[in-house]
Write a protein that holds these residues in place. Structure first.
Motif, PDB file in Angstrom:
ATOM      1  N   SER A  60      26.033 -13.550  41.412  1.00  0.00           N
ATOM      2  CA  SER A  60      26.555 -14.920  41.461  1.00  0.00           C
ATOM      3  C   SER A  60      28.061 -14.874  41.619  1.00  0.00           C
ATOM      4  O   SER A  60      28.741 -14.042  41.005  1.00  0.00           O
ATOM      5  N   HIS A  61      28.600 -15.774  42.439  1.00  0.00           N
ATOM      6  CA  HIS A  61      30.041 -15.942  42.496  1.00  0.00           C
ATOM      7  C   HIS A  61      30.527 -16.584  41.205  1.00  0.00           C
ATOM      8  O   HIS A  61      29.839 -17.439  40.622  1.00  0.00           O
ATOM      9  N   THR A  62      31.706 -16.211  40.759  1.00  0.00           N
ATOM     10  CA  THR A  62      32.288 -16.869  39.590  1.00  0.00           C
ATOM     11  C   THR A  62      32.483 -18.361  39.847  1.00  0.00           C
ATOM     12  O   THR A  62      32.394 -19.171  38.923  1.00  0.00           O
ATOM     13  N   GLY A  63      32.727 -18.718  41.104  1.00  0.00           N
ATOM     14  CA  GLY A  63      32.920 -20.125  41.443  1.00  0.00           C
ATOM     15  C   GLY A  63      31.708 -20.989  41.164  1.00  0.00           C
ATOM     16  O   GLY A  63      31.840 -22.185  40.897  1.00  0.00           O
ATOM     17  N   THR A  64      30.518 -20.404  41.201  1.00  0.00           N
ATOM     18  CA  THR A  64      29.300 -21.171  40.924  1.00  0.00           C
ATOM     19  C   THR A  64      29.285 -21.646  39.482  1.00  0.00           C
ATOM     20  O   THR A  64      28.955 -22.794  39.184  1.00  0.00           O
ATOM     21  N   LEU A  65      29.647 -20.761  38.558  1.00  0.00           N
ATOM     22  CA  LEU A  65      29.724 -21.147  37.151  1.00  0.00           C
ATOM     23  C   LEU A  65      30.880 -22.123  36.934  1.00  0.00           C
ATOM     24  O   LEU A  65      30.741 -23.094  36.176  1.00  0.00           O
ATOM     25  N   ALA A  66      31.994 -21.893  37.611  1.00  0.00           N
ATOM     26  CA  ALA A  66      33.187 -22.724  37.397  1.00  0.00           C
ATOM     27  C   ALA A  66      32.940 -24.187  37.746  1.00  0.00           C
ATOM     28  O   ALA A  66      33.449 -25.084  37.070  1.00  0.00           O
ATOM     29  N   VAL A  67      32.174 -24.453  38.810  1.00  0.00           N
ATOM     30  CA  VAL A  67      31.984 -25.843  39.249  1.00  0.00           C
ATOM     31  C   VAL A  67      30.734 -26.480  38.664  1.00  0.00           C
ATOM     32  O   VAL A  67      30.540 -27.688  38.789  1.00  0.00           O
ATOM     33  N   SER A  68      29.868 -25.704  38.031  1.00  0.00           N
ATOM     34  CA  SER A  68      28.670 -26.285  37.428  1.00  0.00           C
ATOM     35  C   SER A  68      29.072 -27.206  36.284  1.00  0.00           C
ATOM     36  O   SER A  68      30.029 -26.946  35.570  1.00  0.00           O
ATOM     37  N   GLU A  69      28.331 -28.282  36.122  1.00  0.00           N
ATOM     38  CA  GLU A  69      28.645 -29.245  35.076  1.00  0.00           C
ATOM     39  C   GLU A  69      27.680 -29.170  33.904  1.00  0.00           C
ATOM     40  O   GLU A  69      27.814 -29.927  32.942  1.00  0.00           O
ATOM     41  N   SER A  70      26.719 -28.281  33.990  1.00  0.00           N
ATOM     42  CA  SER A  70      25.799 -28.052  32.875  1.00  0.00           C
ATOM     43  C   SER A  70      25.183 -26.675  33.036  1.00  0.00           C
ATOM     44  O   SER A  70      25.181 -26.104  34.137  1.00  0.00           O
ATOM     45  N   GLU A  71      24.642 -26.146  31.950  1.00  0.00           N
ATOM     46  CA  GLU A  71      23.985 -24.852  32.030  1.00  0.00           C
ATOM     47  C   GLU A  71      22.727 -24.931  32.877  1.00  0.00           C
ATOM     48  O   GLU A  71      22.368 -23.973  33.562  1.00  0.00           O
ATOM     49  N   SER A  72      22.068 -26.089  32.859  1.00  0.00           N
ATOM     50  CA  SER A  72      20.873 -26.259  33.691  1.00  0.00           C
ATOM     51  C   SER A  72      21.225 -26.155  35.168  1.00  0.00           C
ATOM     52  O   SER A  72      20.463 -25.582  35.955  1.00  0.00           O
ATOM     53  N   GLU A  73      22.384 -26.699  35.571  1.00  0.00           N
ATOM     54  CA  GLU A  73      22.800 -26.591  36.966  1.00  0.00           C
ATOM     55  C   GLU A  73      23.019 -25.135  37.355  1.00  0.00           C
ATOM     56  O   GLU A  73      22.548 -24.689  38.410  1.00  0.00           O
ATOM     57  N   PHE A  74      23.750 -24.406  36.519  1.00  0.00           N
ATOM     58  CA  PHE A  74      23.998 -23.004  36.841  1.00  0.00           C
ATOM     59  C   PHE A  74      22.693 -22.215  36.844  1.00  0.00           C
ATOM     60  O   PHE A  74      22.452 -21.397  37.748  1.00  0.00           O
ATOM     61  N   ALA A  75      21.829 -22.464  35.872  1.00  0.00           N
ATOM     62  CA  ALA A  75      20.550 -21.757  35.805  1.00  0.00           C
ATOM     63  C   ALA A  75      19.673 -22.078  37.003  1.00  0.00           C
ATOM     64  O   ALA A  75      18.867 -21.237  37.420  1.00  0.00           O
ATOM     65  N   SER A  76      19.822 -23.270  37.573  1.00  0.00           N
ATOM     66  CA  SER A  76      19.003 -23.629  38.740  1.00  0.00           C
ATOM     67  C   SER A  76      19.324 -22.734  39.931  1.00  0.00           C
ATOM     68  O   SER A  76      18.432 -22.391  40.716  1.00  0.00           O
TER      69      SER A  76
END
Length: 482
Positions: free
Chosen positions: A113-129
């Motif tokens: 995963s890019h670090t940017g994916t976690l940075a812009v996610s607004e919830s853990e569910s979004e990142f986990a998706s």
């Protein structure tokens, strides 16, 4: 943990490799492992190839070697994998230091995963998706089936395809151009999965997400945000380049989400602190981070532990050690064994040359969690800084016994041996490090250097290292013949 010397080493290593499709293979020493031998990819072959290709990727991209972030991503990823069907091998998860939103899977259950994916996610569910989507690509063998299909048409270089995929994660447009130039327009599907594969990954990934206790509505919500962001930039987002997203696909995921019960899932503390760490250390410019987190803290509802933690990192990285120490000590009073806080406090103490205090604190943490890589790496790093090289070696060798692919451990180990002027062990540790980056020629060269430094009376040690070199050479030769 900062590990500035390690970061400088890997930056130099990346520059020496280059990211052109051809040079990725040639300079890493990775052989051409395509061809008819892999026209049918069994799970065993896929795992073997996946491990080699992931090591090549680690040697070619700006990976993040951060034990805290590594623990979080692998814990989250394996929580999702536990709810997936058709899992044929263990999964491993990695970070790429890139501000663009993206993630990718390679053969054998390796996901980055890019670090940017976690940075812009607004919830853990979004990142986990995003992670569950990539897991679905692997369990459904989309990549393996692509390789099989292409090999049935004509023998091809799997390493060349990976090189284009690697390039695409940094520059999607250039990656596609490289793919089309080297393999023809038909090979673009190696990066852009077919519409059917993407829909299947959406469907199965959403089920994995829901079964793991996350909110399935995060999938269409995240997709919608991506499409809205892409409207206001000249070039498509990296994620949309490698995972084509149509309006129909967004609508399809929204309809699928409605088959599940809507749930409110609070973000875990590890997610919140990992995101703050990524923002402070890998996303925002270092010189601006203090002001950014101070602004966040001043906003209504912004006085949170995550923003305080991010501010502490920002002050540490900008040399404001006393101010950073005050923030972290306050946080540690509330949660004295929180490893996110312990990690930053260790760096503050080392920056102030308070080696004894750092070692005493980490010794207590090590007694509580002797097999935790965050504690062990911090403890070993502090030991090296304090000149306790044999303690560091003891800690690192124990860690590598059960986690033998840890890049930072090999780097610290080689540093400790170098300080002791044990050059045979130093070169052997460097060889192990280069092996983890799929650089077989360099690893073999360093083992030859190790042999040159072994004394004439150390026959058993000479035989052991010689056997290790022969084993590495045999593996390299075997890969070249595949």
């Amino acid at each position: 943990m900062s590990f500035k010397a390690a970061q400088q080493f890997f930056v130099a290593f990346l520059v020496s490799f280059g990211l052109a499709t051809g040079s990725v293979q040639a300079r890493s020493g990775l052989p051409d492992i395509g061809g008819n031998a892999f026209s049918t990819l069994t799970p065993e072959k896929e795992k073997q190839l996946g491990d080699v290709l992931m090591r090549q990727t680690r040697g070619s991209l700006p990976m993040v070697y951060d034990p805290l972030l590594d623990e979080y991503l692998n814990d989250l990823g394996n929580r999702l994998v536990a709810r997936a069907n058709d899992v044929k091998f263990p999964f491993k998860f990695y970070w790429v230091n890139n501000k663009h939103i993206n993630a990718f899977a390679t053969l054998g259950g390796n996901i980055a995963s890019h670090t940017g994916t976690l940075a812009v996610s607004e919830s853990e569910s979004e990142f986990a998706s995003v992670i569950s989507h990539e897991i679905a690509h692997v369990t459904q063998r989309h990549i393996a089936r692509f390789v099989e299909a292409q090999n049935q048409r004509a023998p091809m270089s799997l390493a060349a395809i990976l090189g284009a995929v690697v390039l695409a994660t940094v520059n999607p447009e250039a990656g596609m151009a490289a793919m089309m130039a080297t393999q023809g327009a038909a090979q673009q599907s190696a990066i852009n999965f077919t519409r059917g594969n993407e829909q299947e990954a959406d469907r199965i990934g959403m089920k994995i997400l829901a079964d793991s206790g996350f909110d399935p509505y995060a999938v269409p919500e995240f997709f919608y945000k991506l499409t809205q962001q892409s409207r206001f930039v000249n070039q498509q987002l990296a994620f949309l380049q490698t995972h084509p997203l149509s309006q129909a696909r967004v609508s399809d995921t929204r309809l699928r989400a409605e088959q599940f019960e809507r749930r409110y899932v609070p973000d875990s503390q590890d997610y919140i602190l990992s995101k703050a760490r990524v923002l402070a250390r890998y996303h925002f410019p270092t010189k601006e981070t203090v002001e950014i987190f101070q602004q966040r803290l001043s906003q209504p509802g912004g006085n949170t532990k995550a923003n305080l933690y991010g501010l502490a990192i920002a002050k540490l990285d900008n040399g404001l050690l006393i101010e950073a120490q005050k923030i972290i000590e306050d946080l540690l009073q509330q949660d004295p064994h929180n490893l996110y806080y312990v990690d930053v406090y260790t760096d503050i103490l080392l920056g102030q040359n308070q080696y004894k205090k750092a070692l005493e604190m980490l010794e207590q943490e090590y007694l509580i969690r002797p097999n935790n890589q965050v504690v062990t790496l911090n403890y070993a790093n502090a030991a090296v800084k304090a000149g306790s090289y044999r303690l560091a070696i003891h800690l690192l060798r124990n860690l590598l016994y059960y986690k033998n692919d840890n890049i930072l451990a090999y780097d610290l180990l080689s540093d400790a041996y170098k300080q002791l002027e044990d050059f045979a062990k130093y070169y052997e540790a460097r060889a192990d490090l280069y092996y983890q980056l799929a650089n077989y020629p360099k690893a073999i060269d360093d083992l030859n250097e190790a042999l040159n430094h072994i004394g004439e009376n150390s026959r058993l040690e000479n035989r052991r290292v010689e056997a290790k070199k022969q084993q590495l050479q045999a593996e390299f030769d075997r890969l070249r013949k595949m």
